[in-house]
Structure formats: structure tokens, C-alpha cells
Design an enzyme around this catalytic site. Structure first.
Site, PDB file in Angstrom:
ATOM      1  N   THR A  96       0.842  -1.198   0.000  1.00 29.72           N
ATOM      2  CA  THR A  96       0.000   0.000   0.000  1.00 29.72           C
ATOM      3  C   THR A  96       0.874   1.244   0.000  1.00 29.72           C
ATOM      4  O   THR A  96       2.097   1.161  -0.138  1.00 29.72           O
ATOM      5  CB  THR A  96      -1.033  -0.069   1.154  1.00 29.72           C
ATOM      6  OG1 THR A  96      -1.939   1.016   1.008  1.00 29.72           O
ATOM      7  CG2 THR A  96      -0.400  -0.038   2.519  1.00 29.72           C
ATOM      8  N   LYS A 131       3.855   1.498  -3.957  1.00 27.98           N
ATOM      9  CA  LYS A 131       3.444   0.646  -5.095  1.00 27.98           C
ATOM     10  C   LYS A 131       4.332   0.805  -6.318  1.00 27.98           C
ATOM     11  O   LYS A 131       4.583  -0.170  -7.031  1.00 27.98           O
ATOM     12  CB  LYS A 131       1.986   0.956  -5.463  1.00 27.98           C
ATOM     13  CG  LYS A 131       1.020   0.549  -4.363  1.00 27.98           C
ATOM     14  CD  LYS A 131      -0.397   0.872  -4.726  1.00 27.98           C
ATOM     15  CE  LYS A 131      -1.294   0.631  -3.533  1.00 27.98           C
ATOM     16  NZ  LYS A 131      -2.704   0.880  -3.817  1.00 27.98           N
ATOM     17  N   ASP A 157      -5.472  -3.669  -7.982  1.00 25.94           N
ATOM     18  CA  ASP A 157      -6.292  -2.481  -7.702  1.00 25.94           C
ATOM     19  C   ASP A 157      -7.254  -2.202  -8.852  1.00 25.94           C
ATOM     20  O   ASP A 157      -8.424  -1.871  -8.634  1.00 25.94           O
ATOM     21  CB  ASP A 157      -5.397  -1.245  -7.521  1.00 25.94           C
ATOM     22  CG  ASP A 157      -4.853  -1.129  -6.101  1.00 25.94           C
ATOM     23  OD1 ASP A 157      -5.428  -1.746  -5.184  1.00 25.94           O
ATOM     24  OD2 ASP A 157      -3.848  -0.413  -5.921  1.00 25.94           O
ATOM     25  N   TYR A 192     -11.844   4.282   2.456  1.00 23.49           N
ATOM     26  CA  TYR A 192     -12.995   3.551   2.982  1.00 23.49           C
ATOM     27  C   TYR A 192     -13.305   3.876   4.444  1.00 23.49           C
ATOM     28  O   TYR A 192     -14.188   3.269   5.041  1.00 23.49           O
ATOM     29  CB  TYR A 192     -12.817   2.049   2.790  1.00 23.49           C
ATOM     30  CG  TYR A 192     -11.479   1.504   3.251  1.00 23.49           C
ATOM     31  CD1 TYR A 192     -10.477   1.232   2.325  1.00 23.49           C
ATOM     32  CD2 TYR A 192     -11.234   1.263   4.587  1.00 23.49           C
ATOM     33  CE1 TYR A 192      -9.260   0.733   2.729  1.00 23.49           C
ATOM     34  CE2 TYR A 192     -10.026   0.755   4.994  1.00 23.49           C
ATOM     35  CZ  TYR A 192      -9.043   0.488   4.064  1.00 23.49           C
ATOM     36  OH  TYR A 192      -7.828  -0.012   4.476  1.00 23.49           O
ATOM     37  N   GLY A 196     -14.641   3.317  -0.818  1.00 18.93           N
ATOM     38  CA  GLY A 196     -13.601   2.422  -1.322  1.00 18.93           C
ATOM     39  C   GLY A 196     -13.602   1.020  -0.714  1.00 18.93           C
ATOM     40  O   GLY A 196     -12.718   0.213  -1.041  1.00 18.93           O
TER      41      GLY A 196
HETATM   42  P1  NAP Z   1       0.258   7.620  -3.168  1.00 11.52           P
HETATM   43  O1  NAP Z   1       0.904   6.834  -4.247  1.00 11.52           O
HETATM   44  O2  NAP Z   1       1.061   8.079  -2.007  1.00 11.52           O
HETATM   45  O3  NAP Z   1      -0.385   8.920  -3.865  1.00 11.52           O
HETATM   46  C1  NAP Z   1      -1.041   9.874  -3.088  1.00 11.52           C
HETATM   47  C2  NAP Z   1      -1.783  10.856  -3.993  1.00 11.52           C
HETATM   48  O4  NAP Z   1      -2.567  11.718  -3.155  1.00 11.52           O
HETATM   49  C3  NAP Z   1      -0.862  11.760  -4.804  1.00 11.52           C
HETATM   50  O5  NAP Z   1      -1.487  12.031  -6.046  1.00 11.52           O
HETATM   51  C4  NAP Z   1      -0.808  13.021  -3.930  1.00 11.52           C
HETATM   52  O6  NAP Z   1      -0.545  14.203  -4.646  1.00 11.52           O
HETATM   53  C5  NAP Z   1      -2.235  13.073  -3.420  1.00 11.52           C
HETATM   54  N1  NAP Z   1      -2.408  13.835  -2.170  1.00 11.52           N
HETATM   55  C6  NAP Z   1      -1.900  13.524  -0.954  1.00 11.52           C
HETATM   56  N2  NAP Z   1      -2.323  14.423  -0.037  1.00 11.52           N
HETATM   57  C7  NAP Z   1      -3.109  15.320  -0.702  1.00 11.52           C
HETATM   58  C8  NAP Z   1      -3.839  16.479  -0.310  1.00 11.52           C
HETATM   59  N3  NAP Z   1      -3.843  16.888   0.964  1.00 11.52           N
HETATM   60  N4  NAP Z   1      -4.553  17.142  -1.236  1.00 11.52           N
HETATM   61  C9  NAP Z   1      -4.559  16.711  -2.519  1.00 11.52           C
HETATM   62  N5  NAP Z   1      -3.885  15.632  -2.971  1.00 11.52           N
HETATM   63  C10 NAP Z   1      -3.167  14.943  -2.060  1.00 11.52           C
HETATM   64  O7  NAP Z   1      -1.012   6.856  -2.560  1.00 11.52           O
HETATM   65  P2  NAP Z   1      -1.955   5.758  -3.264  1.00 11.52           P
HETATM   66  O8  NAP Z   1      -1.444   4.411  -2.977  1.00 11.52           O
HETATM   67  O9  NAP Z   1      -2.155   6.166  -4.674  1.00 11.52           O
HETATM   68  O10 NAP Z   1      -3.310   5.912  -2.411  1.00 11.52           O
HETATM   69  C11 NAP Z   1      -4.171   7.028  -2.585  1.00 11.52           C
HETATM   70  C12 NAP Z   1      -5.451   6.844  -1.777  1.00 11.52           C
HETATM   71  O11 NAP Z   1      -6.196   5.730  -2.244  1.00 11.52           O
HETATM   72  C13 NAP Z   1      -5.224   6.583  -0.282  1.00 11.52           C
HETATM   73  O12 NAP Z   1      -6.194   7.308   0.441  1.00 11.52           O
HETATM   74  C14 NAP Z   1      -5.448   5.097  -0.141  1.00 11.52           C
HETATM   75  O13 NAP Z   1      -5.895   4.758   1.161  1.00 11.52           O
HETATM   76  C15 NAP Z   1      -6.541   4.865  -1.183  1.00 11.52           C
HETATM   77  N6  NAP Z   1      -6.569   3.483  -1.712  1.00 11.52           N
HETATM   78  C16 NAP Z   1      -7.638   2.705  -1.510  1.00 11.52           C
HETATM   79  C17 NAP Z   1      -7.695   1.429  -2.046  1.00 11.52           C
HETATM   80  C18 NAP Z   1      -8.905   0.572  -1.847  1.00 11.52           C
HETATM   81  O14 NAP Z   1      -8.798  -0.633  -2.066  1.00 11.52           O
HETATM   82  N7  NAP Z   1     -10.031   1.104  -1.475  1.00 11.52           N
HETATM   83  C19 NAP Z   1      -6.616   0.933  -2.781  1.00 11.52           C
HETATM   84  C20 NAP Z   1      -5.535   1.746  -2.968  1.00 11.52           C
HETATM   85  C21 NAP Z   1      -5.501   3.018  -2.421  1.00 11.52           C
HETATM   86  P3  NAP Z   1       0.985  14.704  -4.901  1.00 11.52           P
HETATM   87  O15 NAP Z   1       1.477  13.939  -6.091  1.00 11.52           O
HETATM   88  O16 NAP Z   1       0.830  16.157  -5.141  1.00 11.52           O
HETATM   89  O17 NAP Z   1       1.770  14.406  -3.641  1.00 11.52           O
END
Ligand code: NAP
Length: 273
Positions: A64, A68, A104, A216, A237
Site C-alpha cells: 500500500t 506501489k 487495484d 474507505y 472504497g
Molecule cells: P500515493 O501513491 O502516495 O499517492 C497519493 C496521492 O494523493 C498523490 O497524487 C498526492 O498528490 C495526493 N495527495 C496527498 N495528499 C493530498 C492532499 N492533501 N490534497 C490533494 N492531494 C493529495 O497513494 P496511493 O497508494 O495512490 O493511495 C491514494 C489513496 O487511495 C489513499 O487514500 C489510499 O488509502 C486509497 N486506496 C484505496 C484502495 C482501496 O482498495 N479502497 C486501494 C488503494 C488506495 P501529490 O502527487 O501532489 O503528492
């Protein structure tokens, strides 16, 4: 039978429901699996990965945020599902090798189907450009969405993701105008982890549009509340979490979970939220 180990690896990771989900399915299937939540910083990920790959006890990891993309880069072999998003959320450890997969994208599409949302032919906006956003973009392209636009806080990162798929992109400041015309808006940012939304207050959605938050917890996130107030249909989610987990289960053990077991897993987690 030898006890197998698996883990969800991330930072932060304490909030993850994956250990509860895998414990639920392991019990239901009578499988002796030790599944833990492993907090690993980004700086320590490579070393921890190298060590785990050399041990024979691991069946695999769920990966996570924020690892990734690095997980995909470190994999000895990358399944087609992880190639285009350039992000692996599942690692299988076999004979000293690591194979990276992306479940995903499939989990996301399966959760849309379960909710009655059909992305074929729709105009979509994806907020975020991290690992999860990459999986969502790949899934929407695969499912025949008419148009997908990537918006991210850091526009360079939006550009890097969008260009891999030949899509339009931008920063979040232009989001309000674009979202008002979209059929499906996906919040794949981590903004909700801090209790916020990536959209400004009063953001307008098209009446009846789908607004999917990958987060979620809480059950209704600030993004979902904004969407509901604007007449859109919010979806959380949890369904994606459960369905990407079910796909990971199949990779780990080779046996597919049935839809009733998947729904029972989702209901179990819902009760914990
Ligand atoms: P990640 O690779 O760390 O990417 C985070 C993303 O969020 C980046 O685009 C970042 O923008 C943006 N971001 C972070 N803080 C922000 C803020 N305060 N305002 C606006 N944008 C912000 O994380 P990820 O793995 O892609 O996960 C993203 C989200 O999806 C998480 O909340 C995670 O829990 C959720 N998720 C859920 C599932 C599910 O099965 N339901 C699966 C995967 C992920 P920058 O590029 O500008 O830093």
C-alpha cells in the site's frame, strides 16, 4: 502443512483493514495463514523487500501507499496488470524471486460493477496521480471510458501518469470546472487520510454522476459528502478494498473466493468501521 506468512506493507499502515479481511477469509477457508500489518518507511522498503524475498516463509505482500511504484520497479518479473500503471499492489515471493501484480484496477472495476456503475462511454476525472490513481486510470481505459482526465496537486506527476496513457491532465485548481461536466469522478488522492477533500468547498457535480472515493474510512468521506450534497452518487472504497483483496487471495493461494464469500468479507469489514 507449513504455516505461511503474508502482510500488508505501507506507511502509514495501522489503519489498514487487510489483516482483518485475510483473517476472516483464512478462518472461513480453514487456512493457516499468519497475516500482519508491516509498517515500512519508503527509505527502508528496498532493504525489507530484499530480505523478505530471500526468506521462504512469505507467500506474498499486499503493498500500500507509498510503495506501489517502487514495488513494481523492484519486482524481478512484472505481470501485465502492473506494467502499464507502473505500480504493483501485490508481490508474490516464489523461489527467491518477486513477481509484481496490480489487482487495484480489477478490484476497482469489480466494485463499480457490484454498485451498478458502468464506466463504458463515460467522461471520467481521476483526482490524484499516485499508485492507486494509476490502477484506476488503467481500469477506466480498459473498460472503454470515453474520456479520462488526470488532475493532481503536483501537476508534473499528473503529466507523468497521463502521458503514459495519452490523456489530458492538469492541477487541482482547475478541478471545479472539469468535474461539473463529468459522469464519473474518482478521488484517488490521500487527502482524506488527513480528514480533507482535494476539492474546494461547494464543488459542483453533474446530477446523478458517480463520485467514487478510494478511501474507505470514514464510511462517508468529506469528498463523498460534497458529492452527495451536489446531487451526485457517492461510493466509498470498501468494495474496491475487498475485491482487490479477493484477487490477491487468488494469486497467493490459487483458489478463487466466491461472490458470497467476497460479500461476507465486505459485510464483516463494514461492521468494523
Ligand atoms: P500515493 O501513491 O502516495 O499517492 C497519493 C496521492 O494523493 C498523490 O497524487 C498526492 O498528490 C495526493 N495527495 C496527498 N495528499 C493530498 C492532499 N492533501 N490534497 C490533494 N492531494 C493529495 O497513494 P496511493 O497508494 O495512490 O493511495 C491514494 C489513496 O487511495 C489513499 O487514500 C489510499 O488509502 C486509497 N486506496 C484505496 C484502495 C482501496 O482498495 N479502497 C486501494 C488503494 C488506495 P501529490 O502527487 O501532489 O503528492
Amino acid at each position: 502443512m507449513r504455516q505461511l506468512k503474508a502482510a500488508v506493507v505501507g506507511d502509514p499502515v495501522a489503519h489498514s483493514l487487510s489483516p482483518r479481511l485475510f483473517a476472516f477469509w483464512s478462518k472461513a477457508r480453514g487456512r493457516d495463514l499468519e497475516y500482519e500489518a508491516l509498517k515500512v518507511t519508503h527509505a527502508a522498503f528496498r532493504e525489507t523487500f530484499t530480505y523478505a524475498r530471500s526468506e521462504s516463509v512469505w507467500v506474498g505482500w499486499n503493498v500500500t501507499l507509498p510503495h506501489k511504484e517502487l514495488a513494481a520497479q523492484l519486482s524481478d518479473e512484472l505481470d501485465a496488470s502492473a506494467e502499464q500503471p507502473g505500480a504493483a499492489n501485490v508481490l508474490l515471493f516464489r523461489d527467491g524471486r518477486a513477481i509484481g501484480y496490480n489487482t487495484d484496477a480489477q478490484g476497482f472495476l469489480d466494485s463499480l460493477t457490484a454498485a451498478g456503475c458502468e464506466p463504458f462511454g463515460t467522461r471520467c476525472v481521476v483526482l490524484g496521480a499516485g499508485g492507486a490513481a494509476a490502477g484506476v486510470v488503467a481500469a477506466l481505459r480498459r473498460s472503454g471510458a470515453a474520456d479520462v482526465m488526470v488532475l493532481n496537486r503536483t501537476p508534473e506527476r499528473a503529466a507523468s501518469l497521463a502521458k503514459r496513457f495519452g490523456l489530458a491532465y492538469g492541477g487541482l485548481e482547475g478541478a471545479a470546472g472539469v468535474i461539473a461536466g463529468a459522469d464519473l469522478v474518482v478521488n484517488a488522492t490521500a487527502a482524506g487520510l488527513g480528514g480533507g477533500s482535494p476539492l474546494p468547498d461547494g464543488a459542483r457535480f453533474r446530477e446523478g454522476a458517480w463520485a467514487v472515493d478510494l478511501l474507505y474510512r470514514p464510511q462517508e468521506t468529506p469528498f463523498m459528502a460534497q458529492a452527495r450534497a451536489a446531487g451526485a452518487r457517492p461510493l466509498g472504497g470498501l468494495g474496491m478494498l475487498v475485491r482487490q483483496g479477493a484477487a490477491a487471495w487468488k494469486l497467493f493461494f490459487g483458489d478463487a473466493l466466491g461472490e458470497p464469500e467476497i460479500r461476507a468479507g465486505e459485510a464483516h469489514l463494514e461492521g468494523l468501521l
